[in-house]
Structures are given as C-alpha cells and as structure tokens.
Design a protein around this motif. Sequence first.
Motif, PDB file in Angstrom:
ATOM      1  N   LEU A 308     -31.988 -22.127 -31.831  1.00  0.00           N
ATOM      2  CA  LEU A 308     -32.462 -21.813 -30.486  1.00  0.00           C
ATOM      3  C   LEU A 308     -33.085 -23.026 -29.809  1.00  0.00           C
ATOM      4  CD1 LEU A 308     -34.072 -18.306 -31.083  1.00  0.00           C
ATOM      5  CD2 LEU A 308     -31.943 -18.806 -29.884  1.00  0.00           C
ATOM      6  N   GLN A 309     -33.788 -23.864 -30.584  1.00  0.00           N
ATOM      7  CA  GLN A 309     -34.475 -25.029 -30.025  1.00  0.00           C
ATOM      8  C   GLN A 309     -33.561 -26.238 -29.867  1.00  0.00           C
ATOM      9  OE1 GLN A 309     -37.762 -25.545 -32.728  1.00  0.00           O
ATOM     10  NE2 GLN A 309     -39.088 -24.144 -31.567  1.00  0.00           N
ATOM     11  N   SER A 310     -32.357 -26.166 -30.427  1.00  0.00           N
ATOM     12  CA  SER A 310     -31.469 -27.334 -30.389  1.00  0.00           C
ATOM     13  C   SER A 310     -30.830 -27.534 -29.031  1.00  0.00           C
ATOM     14  CB  SER A 310     -30.376 -27.202 -31.449  1.00  0.00           C
ATOM     15  OG  SER A 310     -29.552 -26.077 -31.178  1.00  0.00           O
ATOM     16  N   GLY A 311     -30.723 -26.492 -28.211  1.00  0.00           N
ATOM     17  CA  GLY A 311     -30.082 -26.655 -26.910  1.00  0.00           C
ATOM     18  C   GLY A 311     -29.860 -25.324 -26.235  1.00  0.00           C
ATOM     19  N   PRO A 312     -29.503 -25.349 -24.951  1.00  0.00           N
ATOM     20  CA  PRO A 312     -29.296 -24.107 -24.200  1.00  0.00           C
ATOM     21  C   PRO A 312     -28.063 -23.345 -24.667  1.00  0.00           C
ATOM     22  CG  PRO A 312     -28.628 -26.002 -22.895  1.00  0.00           C
ATOM     23  CD  PRO A 312     -29.257 -26.546 -24.136  1.00  0.00           C
ATOM     24  N   ARG A 313     -28.081 -22.029 -24.459  1.00  0.00           N
ATOM     25  CA  ARG A 313     -26.956 -21.162 -24.828  1.00  0.00           C
ATOM     26  C   ARG A 313     -26.494 -20.403 -23.585  1.00  0.00           C
ATOM     27  NH1 ARG A 313     -27.851 -18.967 -30.545  1.00  0.00           N
ATOM     28  NH2 ARG A 313     -27.183 -17.011 -29.626  1.00  0.00           N
ATOM     29  N   ARG A 314     -26.357 -21.114 -22.480  1.00  0.00           N
ATOM     30  CA  ARG A 314     -26.062 -20.477 -21.200  1.00  0.00           C
ATOM     31  C   ARG A 314     -24.689 -19.818 -21.169  1.00  0.00           C
ATOM     32  NH1 ARG A 314     -30.887 -20.022 -18.775  1.00  0.00           N
ATOM     33  NH2 ARG A 314     -32.064 -21.957 -18.920  1.00  0.00           N
ATOM     34  N   ALA A 315     -23.768 -20.296 -22.031  1.00  0.00           N
ATOM     35  CA  ALA A 315     -22.398 -19.773 -21.963  1.00  0.00           C
ATOM     36  C   ALA A 315     -22.350 -18.282 -22.254  1.00  0.00           C
ATOM     37  CB  ALA A 315     -21.494 -20.534 -22.926  1.00  0.00           C
ATOM     38  N   ALA A 316     -23.258 -17.794 -23.114  1.00  0.00           N
ATOM     39  CA  ALA A 316     -23.237 -16.382 -23.497  1.00  0.00           C
ATOM     40  C   ALA A 316     -24.122 -15.521 -22.597  1.00  0.00           C
ATOM     41  CB  ALA A 316     -23.687 -16.228 -24.959  1.00  0.00           C
ATOM     42  N   LYS A 318     -25.421 -13.276 -19.507  1.00  0.00           N
ATOM     43  CA  LYS A 318     -24.856 -12.349 -18.526  1.00  0.00           C
ATOM     44  C   LYS A 318     -25.973 -11.418 -18.064  1.00  0.00           C
ATOM     45  CE  LYS A 318     -23.214  -9.293 -22.209  1.00  0.00           C
ATOM     46  NZ  LYS A 318     -22.034  -8.638 -22.820  1.00  0.00           N
ATOM     47  N   GLN A 319     -25.660 -10.552 -17.128  1.00  0.00           N
ATOM     48  CA  GLN A 319     -26.662  -9.611 -16.633  1.00  0.00           C
ATOM     49  C   GLN A 319     -26.952  -8.555 -17.703  1.00  0.00           C
ATOM     50  OE1 GLN A 319     -27.385 -11.769 -14.104  1.00  0.00           O
ATOM     51  NE2 GLN A 319     -28.086  -9.898 -13.111  1.00  0.00           N
ATOM     52  N   VAL A 320     -28.250  -8.384 -18.024  1.00  0.00           N
ATOM     53  CA  VAL A 320     -28.665  -7.448 -19.067  1.00  0.00           C
ATOM     54  C   VAL A 320     -29.543  -6.375 -18.430  1.00  0.00           C
ATOM     55  CG1 VAL A 320     -29.889  -7.169 -21.252  1.00  0.00           C
ATOM     56  CG2 VAL A 320     -28.554  -9.245 -20.825  1.00  0.00           C
ATOM     57  N   ASP A 321     -29.215  -5.112 -18.694  1.00  0.00           N
ATOM     58  CA  ASP A 321     -29.995  -3.978 -18.189  1.00  0.00           C
ATOM     59  C   ASP A 321     -31.203  -3.784 -19.106  1.00  0.00           C
ATOM     60  OD1 ASP A 321     -31.033  -1.670 -17.180  1.00  0.00           O
ATOM     61  OD2 ASP A 321     -29.232  -0.445 -17.465  1.00  0.00           O
ATOM     62  N   SER A 351     -35.865  -0.191 -11.825  1.00  0.00           N
ATOM     63  CA  SER A 351     -34.644  -0.677 -12.473  1.00  0.00           C
ATOM     64  C   SER A 351     -34.733  -2.195 -12.607  1.00  0.00           C
ATOM     65  CB  SER A 351     -33.421  -0.283 -11.643  1.00  0.00           C
ATOM     66  OG  SER A 351     -32.242  -0.775 -12.236  1.00  0.00           O
ATOM     67  N   PHE A 352     -34.556  -2.700 -13.821  1.00  0.00           N
ATOM     68  CA  PHE A 352     -34.768  -4.122 -14.083  1.00  0.00           C
ATOM     69  C   PHE A 352     -33.539  -4.716 -14.771  1.00  0.00           C
ATOM     70  CE2 PHE A 352     -38.966  -2.061 -14.441  1.00  0.00           C
ATOM     71  CZ  PHE A 352     -39.563  -2.626 -13.321  1.00  0.00           C
ATOM     72  N   VAL A 353     -33.108  -5.855 -14.243  1.00  0.00           N
ATOM     73  CA  VAL A 353     -31.963  -6.584 -14.793  1.00  0.00           C
ATOM     74  C   VAL A 353     -32.347  -8.057 -14.895  1.00  0.00           C
ATOM     75  CG1 VAL A 353     -29.560  -7.269 -14.432  1.00  0.00           C
ATOM     76  CG2 VAL A 353     -30.296  -4.961 -13.820  1.00  0.00           C
ATOM     77  N   VAL A 354     -32.033  -8.683 -16.022  1.00  0.00           N
ATOM     78  CA  VAL A 354     -32.295 -10.106 -16.202  1.00  0.00           C
ATOM     79  C   VAL A 354     -31.013 -10.803 -16.636  1.00  0.00           C
ATOM     80  CG1 VAL A 354     -34.717  -9.804 -16.788  1.00  0.00           C
ATOM     81  CG2 VAL A 354     -33.004  -9.825 -18.610  1.00  0.00           C
ATOM     82  N   HIS A 355     -30.983 -12.113 -16.454  1.00  0.00           N
ATOM     83  CA  HIS A 355     -29.833 -12.922 -16.864  1.00  0.00           C
ATOM     84  C   HIS A 355     -30.150 -13.542 -18.224  1.00  0.00           C
ATOM     85  CE1 HIS A 355     -26.128 -15.072 -16.218  1.00  0.00           C
ATOM     86  NE2 HIS A 355     -26.717 -16.220 -16.492  1.00  0.00           N
ATOM     87  N   GLY A 356     -29.399 -13.138 -19.246  1.00  0.00           N
ATOM     88  CA  GLY A 356     -29.683 -13.650 -20.576  1.00  0.00           C
ATOM     89  C   GLY A 356     -28.672 -13.161 -21.584  1.00  0.00           C
ATOM     90  N   GLU A 357     -29.017 -13.322 -22.861  1.00  0.00           N
ATOM     91  CA  GLU A 357     -28.160 -12.885 -23.965  1.00  0.00           C
ATOM     92  C   GLU A 357     -28.755 -11.623 -24.561  1.00  0.00           C
ATOM     93  OE1 GLU A 357     -26.368 -14.560 -28.195  1.00  0.00           O
ATOM     94  OE2 GLU A 357     -27.152 -15.961 -26.704  1.00  0.00           O
ATOM     95  N   ARG A 358     -27.993 -10.539 -24.539  1.00  0.00           N
ATOM     96  CA  ARG A 358     -28.542  -9.232 -24.913  1.00  0.00           C
ATOM     97  C   ARG A 358     -29.054  -9.217 -26.348  1.00  0.00           C
ATOM     98  NH1 ARG A 358     -27.866  -4.203 -26.942  1.00  0.00           N
ATOM     99  NH2 ARG A 358     -28.520  -2.459 -25.583  1.00  0.00           N
ATOM    100  N   GLU A 359     -28.309  -9.793 -27.286  1.00  0.00           N
ATOM    101  CA  GLU A 359     -28.719  -9.763 -28.689  1.00  0.00           C
ATOM    102  C   GLU A 359     -30.053 -10.479 -28.893  1.00  0.00           C
ATOM    103  OE1 GLU A 359     -25.761 -10.479 -27.597  1.00  0.00           O
ATOM    104  OE2 GLU A 359     -24.645  -8.729 -28.310  1.00  0.00           O
ATOM    105  N   LEU A 360     -30.233 -11.634 -28.208  1.00  0.00           N
ATOM    106  CA  LEU A 360     -31.499 -12.359 -28.347  1.00  0.00           C
ATOM    107  C   LEU A 360     -32.650 -11.575 -27.726  1.00  0.00           C
ATOM    108  CD1 LEU A 360     -30.480 -16.070 -27.596  1.00  0.00           C
ATOM    109  CD2 LEU A 360     -30.913 -15.002 -29.810  1.00  0.00           C
ATOM    110  N   LEU A 361     -32.416 -10.967 -26.569  1.00  0.00           N
ATOM    111  CA  LEU A 361     -33.475 -10.184 -25.935  1.00  0.00           C
ATOM    112  C   LEU A 361     -33.832  -8.966 -26.786  1.00  0.00           C
ATOM    113  CD1 LEU A 361     -32.291 -10.354 -22.214  1.00  0.00           C
ATOM    114  CD2 LEU A 361     -34.234 -11.535 -23.234  1.00  0.00           C
ATOM    115  N   VAL A 441     -35.585 -20.176 -24.469  1.00  0.00           N
ATOM    116  CA  VAL A 441     -34.150 -20.241 -24.178  1.00  0.00           C
ATOM    117  C   VAL A 441     -33.847 -19.580 -22.832  1.00  0.00           C
ATOM    118  CG1 VAL A 441     -31.908 -19.349 -24.902  1.00  0.00           C
ATOM    119  CG2 VAL A 441     -33.395 -20.433 -26.561  1.00  0.00           C
ATOM    120  N   HIS A 442     -34.615 -18.548 -22.494  1.00  0.00           N
ATOM    121  CA  HIS A 442     -34.387 -17.818 -21.242  1.00  0.00           C
ATOM    122  C   HIS A 442     -35.265 -18.336 -20.105  1.00  0.00           C
ATOM    123  CE1 HIS A 442     -32.583 -15.015 -24.157  1.00  0.00           C
ATOM    124  NE2 HIS A 442     -31.903 -14.514 -23.132  1.00  0.00           N
TER     125      HIS A 442
END
Length: 464
Positions: A308-316, A318-321, A351-361, A441-442
């Motif tokens: 997680l600290q080595s670099g961004p993971r922006r490719a994965a 997406k919008q997360v509910d 209703s809340f939506v964020v941009h991120g990786e669902r598994e990490l959140l 990361v987020h």
Amino acid sequence: MFRSFILCAASDTCSVPQPRVFRTSSFRLALIYAALTGVSFVILLAVIFFSTTRFMRHQIDDSVGSEVGEILADAQGQGPQSIRAVVQALSSHPAGFYYLFQDAQGVAQAGNLPAMDPRNGVLEWPQTSKSRRTAFSAIRGRGVSVPGGYLFVGWSTHQLNEMEEMVVGSFSWALAACIALALAGGWVMSARLMRRIETVSNTSRNIISEDLRQRLPVTQAGDELDHLAGSINAMLDRIETLMEDLRQVTSDIAHDLRTPLTRLRQRLELAGRPGTDVEALRDTLGRSVTEIDAILGIFAALLHIAQLQSGPRRAAFKQVDLNELLGTIAELYKPMAEENGQRLLEKVDGSFVVHGERELLMQLFANLTENALRHTPRGSTISIVASRSSGNLTVSIVDNGPGIPESMREKVLQRFFRLEVSRTTAGNGLGLSLANAIVHVHDAKLELADAAPGLRASVIFTAS
C-alpha cells in the motif's frame, strides 16, 4: 587574448585550466547576455547613427537649397554679372557657407571655392589637398546651371563628421562598459552560486557519511536554491522517517516473533522426545500450525502495508457505495458483538459514495470495527456513523470504552505498537497501521479523538 579567454570560458573543450567559476552555467549565461547586449548596442548604434546623419544631411541640403534660391532671387535674372556680384558679396561674409560661381569655360569668377566639374543637384565634394583638408573635411552642397555659367553653394560636413565620431565613440565606450559590467556581474553571481552549491555539496557529503539528521541550509532569499533545499530537506525528513520506521519495524519484528518462535521450538523439542504418544504429538502439531499461521499472518500484514505504501493503486479505483459497504460491515460483526455482550449500531443518514477500491475500504472499516469490539468491555456500544460536513464525508467508529490516551494516539498508528505492554490480548499491533495505510492510499485522513467516554476513529474523505 581576451577573445580567446571568452571562447575558452564558454567552451567545454578548453584545455587550459580554468577557475571553477568560469565553468558554471551562470557565468556562461552571463557571457551570452553580454553577447546579446553587444549585439543590441550595435543595432541601436546603427539606427541612431544613420538616423542622425540622415537628418543632418537633410538639414544641410535644405539650407544650401534655400541659399541658392536667395542668390538667384537677389540676381533678379539680370545675367551672369549680377549673379557674380551677389556671390562676391556673400563670399566676403560667408557665415559658414561656401560659394562658387564659374563661367561656361570652367573658370572661377567669384566665391571662396576653386573651380569644379559642373554637376547639377546635391553632391559632396571631397578634398584631396592637404592644405584644403586643414580648412574643411568635405563640402556638401547643391549645384545648378545658370545663364552664363555654373553656381554651387555648399556647407562644410566637419560638424557632421564630428557628430558621427562622437556617436561611435560614445557607443563604443558604453558597449565596453556594459560588457565589462555583465562579465563582472556574471563573475559575482557565479562565485556566490558556487559558494552556496559548495555548502550544499559539503552538507550532502556529511549526510551521506555521518548524520542523516543534518539538513541543507535555507536562506531568507526565497530563491530557487532555497526552494530546492526545502524540497531536498523534505525528502530527507521522509527518508529519515522511513529509516526510523525500518529500524523500529525490525526491532518490533524481532521482539514479536521471538516469543512465538521460542514456544514453537519448545513444543517441537518436546514432541521429539522419546515416549511421546500419538495424541500428544497431534496436539503439539496442531498448536504449532496455529503459531505458524499467526507468524505468517504478521508477515502477510507487513507485506500488505508495504504494498500500500509503495505507490498509488488508482487503476482499481471506482465509485463505491458506502451505504451498502457499511451495512455489510454491521451485518458481519453484529453476531460477534452479541457474543461479547456488546451492541453494534449503524447510523448512516443519507446516501454516500466515494471513489476508491471496495476491498480496501471493506478491510479498513472492518479493522476499525474489530479493533473497537476487541478493546471495549462487555456492555459497551459501538456505533458506525457516516455524515457529511463542509463537503467532506466522515465515517466514524465510535465506542464508549476506555479509549486511547491523547499522548498515545499517534503511536498506535505505528506498526507493532500496542497499548497493552503484556501483549496477552490477541492481535499483532498491525490493525491500525494497515488502516492508516489504506486511508493514505485514498487521500483521506484518519483521526483518533476522544468520544467522552471512549474513542472516535474517524476516516475523513476530503471533497475533490
């Protein structure tokens, strides 16, 4: 010699040893600026020179043209004798003009000039005789054919020549002064730059060889070197922090793994003794596997944090509910809370939506929820709260347990740090560290605050 010095200073192939200041980019820039200044001065000189001389020649032409007209007007068209008389009278008091009236045979009849080749229009009459050169440098005037001869009226170009020499001389001295000032300024700036760079270089060598805590000096000038020094110092701060974290992690790994590895070794030694029955051997092997799984879990958590600290993971991303995600967390951990005699509440308004990786959140809020359930006593209430304020989305895990002392809230985010010194409670001290890594990361922020009583662990997603 000066030209060779300049070329040598500006060239990378010069074989003659040079002072270091001559090899600096600032001094070479000063040479370029000096050359551009010289070219600008030459262009300016040419413009002023030709404009001024052209204006003065026009002035001479207008003056002699008017004088010719006045002579012809005074003669009143009465023939050569009248023109001769007027020219004779004017040449006795020339007032700066030069006159010549000659007959058709080319013989001078009146005036203060010798006979010349009759040509009509504006012309300059250069002087070849030394005696004449001492009287005037050249005559610029106008010649016209008149009845019975040729009339010429001129004006000395001596003042014009002096003005030309003055303009050229003044600009030459000014050009030399500007180039000298440019070179001197380049020398001074290069020397100053060399001193600062040498200071940076010495400090860098000291940092490499002696002390990572040293920093590059930053002056009050606020220039690009100060900006660079500030950036390098920030990088050194980060490196020092990472090195300190590495030393701390190494020490903590050795400390946290020593106990389970020692227990594992003792169990295996006991199992290897003669006379151990099969059932005891199976029990020892089962507990050894559990110890190994715990050790592997520590390494897996460390590897996950490092990834997680080595670099961004922006490719994965997406919008997360978040409503659905937090509902899943509450549903998963409510049985555990009931088993521990605790209550787990979900308070998500809106209703809340964020941009991120669902598994990490999911792992982030699971770690925070599990941490709250693990470190609060029976009868405690844990709440999952989501709200929006000033455009920022905040998700908080709030409990009414013992909380964390304010002085320890930064430390619990470090790897392997545990408030319980005896380390009898299950866990490895990596849960909050992993949660903090996911937060970074987020581009969010993890805040630990007093819930009066208890702890409020808030994840703040800033508005983009």
